[in-house]
Design a protein around this motif. Structure first.
Motif: not given
Length: 232
Positions: A41-59
């Motif tokens: 669930l956390f793994d799904f949510v972190d990707g969902l939020i990253a896409r919603a906030l448009h925050v992507y990083s190599p880290m």
């Protein structure tokens, strides 16, 4: 500040996996399996939020893989290892057969490393995603805990566990495109197979509970093969 939110959720994935490992090696496999679900669930949510906030990083990408290695690599391997110890015939076959459980961790590491450098895996996966494989593994102790007893003898057979460990390892690294549940839009035509997968999954879980998970993984692979065969 917002760029750190997905990473914080990824750390909760990792934290859940670590707790699950402690329960697995304490032979509390039901709780260990629940922590696979929590981590997923956390793994799904972190990707969902990253896409919603448009925050992507190599880290963030690397952190996600490191967290997944514990939650969906080591934790399911530890569960299968403990199932080997519960198998009554394991001593008759080979005392070392139980260590084959850690093929799951090894192939999970290969899967995650491959994902990070494979440009093809944008809107679909190549090979079974580690969270799906971990949920498949986690379903085994849940089925036993359900108490029907009908499948216990099969699950606690060391030969089955050996083949299962090797087979799931193969699924992780197989060169077969599989559906991703990342929706770019909600159109029926573009997402038809995703909707079929989600609908059938909900129905089967309500009907069969944890026994449904292996069936859902099978449906997932079949639907993916049908979809990508038609695309070609």
């Amino acid at each position: 500040m917002k760029k750190h939110i997905p990473n914080a959720i990824t750390c909760l994935n990792l934290f859940s996996g670590c707790i699950g490992v402690t329960f697995a090696f304490s032979n509390d496999l039901t709780l260990a399996a629940y922590f696979i679900v929590i981590a997923a669930l956390f793994d799904f949510v972190d990707g969902l939020i990253a896409r919603a906030l448009h925050v992507y990083s190599p880290m963030g990408k690397e952190l996600d893989s490191l967290a997944d290695m514990i939650s969906f690599g080591l934790l399911p391997a530890a569960i299968v290892y403990q199932l080997f110890l519960q198998a009554p015939q394991v001593g008759e076959m080979s005392e070392y057969l139980k260590f084959s459980a850690f093929f799951i961790a090894m192939f999970s590491a290969l899967r995650l490393a491959k994902f990070n450098i494979d440009p093809r895996q944008g809107d679909h996966f190549i090979g079974l995603p580690t969270p799906a494989n971990a949920l498949l593994v986690g379903s085994l102790p849940m089925i036993i805990a359900a108490g029907s007893g009908a499948l216990d003898a099969y699950i606690l057979n060391p030969f089955f566990l050996f083949v299962f460990s090797i087979g799931t390892g193969f699924l992780l690294v197989m060169e077969v495109p599989l559906i991703s549940l990342k929706f770019r839009n909600f159109g029926l035509q573009e997402n038809l197979y995703r909707y079929i997968l989600l609908g059938s999954s909900i129905f089967l879980v309500l009907l069969l509970k944890f026994v449904a998970i292996p069936i859902i993984i099978f449906i997932y692979i079949v639907l993916s093969i049908i979809q990508f065969t038609r695309v070609r």
